[in-house]
Scaffold this active site. Structure first.
Site, PDB file in Angstrom:
ATOM      1  N   THR A  91       0.775  -1.192  -0.020  1.00 32.97           N
ATOM      2  CA  THR A  91      -0.056  -0.073  -0.134  1.00 32.97           C
ATOM      3  C   THR A  91       0.800   1.336   0.020  1.00 32.97           C
ATOM      4  OG1 THR A  91       0.103  -0.200   2.449  1.00 32.97           O
ATOM      5  CG2 THR A  91      -2.034  -1.168   1.240  1.00 32.97           C
ATOM      6  N   ASP A 121      -3.915  -3.921  13.191  1.00 30.17           N
ATOM      7  CA  ASP A 121      -5.134  -3.787  13.083  1.00 30.17           C
ATOM      8  C   ASP A 121      -5.680  -2.741  12.384  1.00 30.17           C
ATOM      9  OD1 ASP A 121      -5.169  -5.759  15.109  1.00 30.17           O
ATOM     10  OD2 ASP A 121      -5.424  -4.228  16.638  1.00 30.17           O
ATOM     11  N   SER A 213       1.235  -1.849  15.817  1.00 33.71           N
ATOM     12  CA  SER A 213       1.624  -1.310  16.975  1.00 33.71           C
ATOM     13  C   SER A 213       1.026  -2.250  18.389  1.00 33.71           C
ATOM     14  CB  SER A 213       0.814   0.086  17.331  1.00 33.71           C
ATOM     15  OG  SER A 213       1.172   0.692  16.025  1.00 33.71           O
TER      16      SER A 213
END
Length: 464
Positions: A91, A121, A213
């Protein structure tokens, strides 16, 4: 002597959820015998339809500590060894994965058996929202008008109760009303959506190679943050359903705006959690440590927000921990047989935070999760209401979250309720919603769980 190898895995003795590749070597003096064995094994594997043959891999090089590309380089040989084709896309910006999924046609998606995200996430949230906002056909049950009608009705009941209490000389800091509303056709329809398994894209499964993270979704579904373990689950074709909550939020203004819809897989929070997300938005250059810095600043402010929370109360729910082959998630019906006894409850109070946990939300900072006994596919979420308290008391709650075996929800200023449906209305000063790490500005919001909306490459944690 002629040899061939079989590639498998083994579980670690001290952590059964963590898997390691294992190679077994076999030998025979005759080459033809080895060929027959290899041919037989390949034939058996080709008939294993649960194993993916073709995967779309989306790499987010910006998430977490920027280690997604190196994590993929670590596990990609495993996919090649298993003979799985992978189409890899890196991306280029925020929202790139969302745009890809939103614009993808069914024919394009049918070229793949699954979508694997290398990141955290956030990219998973993009993929699910891109697919669901275009393809999810369930009608919006909790519309702004309908919620307003419900809230107006309950508010009048609450005010009447307060007047009666005042006449009796009573004083209450928190108002609460309850009523049975299951005769409402729209809510009966909503309950049917929350009870039954209905995958969004039946032929697609989703997986994550953790490189974010917190990697909450991977830890909650596999029991570990290990990228090799996640890759092995994907390669073997392990699969389980995951609940997704649809949030319909809108913000009152002079010019009415259409409600904003978001889908969440792990956690959505208002108040403390929303303030942390808003505070950390301009600190992305700090990496994951921005959450510690922002969290400290928000904690010191110790703000409270007046709000009205309404939910369909599901009593006597299982307190068992969700794990591999979970019996709770396998039940055909997730609600009590006598649904006529369920009540719609409204609470108005000052809250430091309002949270909706769809899964346990395990991570490095909360080893047991926000709600340790939340299940992955039971059609319900946990509402965590942290009411007004002192700063030391709230600190105790946060400390308990960080401890394995802690009891962060056992404090007297915290309420926990399990429900398939809830609504929220802010009064006075406002925070924002933190939806799987993304900010949603809304002072009114409705949430509805959709059971098993996606299928995920995992089996559930192997140890409780």
């Amino acid at each position: 002597m002629h040899r061939f190898s079989i590639h498998s895995f083994q579980r670690l003795r001290n952590s059964r959820s963590k898997w390691l590749p294992r190679t077994y070597d076999f030998a025979h003096p005759e080459l033809e015998v080895c060929h027959r064995w290899v041919k037989c094994l390949h034939n058996l594997l080709s008939k294993d339809h649960k194993r993916p043959k073709d995967l779309l891999v989306l790499i987010n090089p910006f998430g977490g500590k920027g280690i997604a590309s190196s994590k993929w380089a670590m596990v990609s040989p495993l996919f090649s060894r298993a003979g799985i084709k992978t189409k890899v896309v890196t991306t280029e910006r925020a929202g790139h994965a969302y745009d890809m999924m939103y614009n993808a046609t069914d024919d394009e998606l049918k070229c793949h058996d699954g979508i694997v995200m290398v990141g955290g996430d956030g990219i998973f949230n993009e993929v699910i929202n891109g697919l669901a906002l275009k393809r999810h056909q369930a009608s919006s049950v909790l519309t702004p008008h309908q919620i307003s009608q419900l809230i107006t009705s309950h508010r009048s009941q609450s005010l009447k109760a307060e007047e009666e209490a005042a006449l009796l000389g009573e004083s209450r800091l928190c108002s609460e009303t309850s009523s049975s509303i299951l005769s409402e056709p729209l809510l009966v329809h909503a309950l049917s959506n929350s009870c039954k398994f209905a995958p969004l894209v039946p032929w697609l499964r989703f997986g994550i190679i953790p490189a974010g993270s917190t990697d909450t979704i991977v830890v909650s579904t596999t029991g570990t943050r290990d990228p090799v373990t996640a890759a092995l689950h994907i390669i073997l074709g392990d699969s389980m359903p995951l609940d997704i909550v649809r949030l319909t939020g809108w913000k009152e203004s002079k010019q009415p705006k259409a409600p904003v819809i978001r889908y969440a897989a792990s956690f959505s929070g208002y108040g403390f959690y929303g303030d942390v997300a808003r505070e950390s938005e301009s600190l992305r250059w700090m990496g994951p440590s921005r959450y510690d810095y922002a969290g400290t600043k928000v904690f010191m402010r110790h703000r409270k927000y007046e709000a009205e929370v309404s939910y369909l109360d599901v009593p006597n729910v299982s307190q068992s921990i969700c794990c591999v082959h979970c019996r709770v998630c396998a039940k055909e019906h997730s609600l009590p047989q006598d649904v006529g006894q369920l009540l719609w409850i409204t609470k108005r109070a000052f809250f430091h935070s309002v949270g909706a946990a769809i899964m346990s939300c395990r991570n490095d900072k909360a080893p047991d999760g926000v709600v340790a006994h939340a299940h992955l596919a039971d059609g319900l979420l946990h509402l965590v209401l942290v009411k007004q308290c002192s700063r030391p008391a709230y600190l105790m709650h946060l400390i308990q979250l960080t401890r394995r075996g802690g009891n962060p929800l056992g404090l007297d200023f915290i309420e926990l309720h399990k429900t398939p449906l809830f609504t929220f209305v802010a009064h006075g000063d406002e925070s924002v919603w933190n939806v799987d790490g993304e900010i949603l500005a809304a002072n009114k919001l409705g949430g509805q769980v959709f059971r098993g909306l996606i299928n995920f490459f995992a089996l559930g944690p192997e140890e409780q």
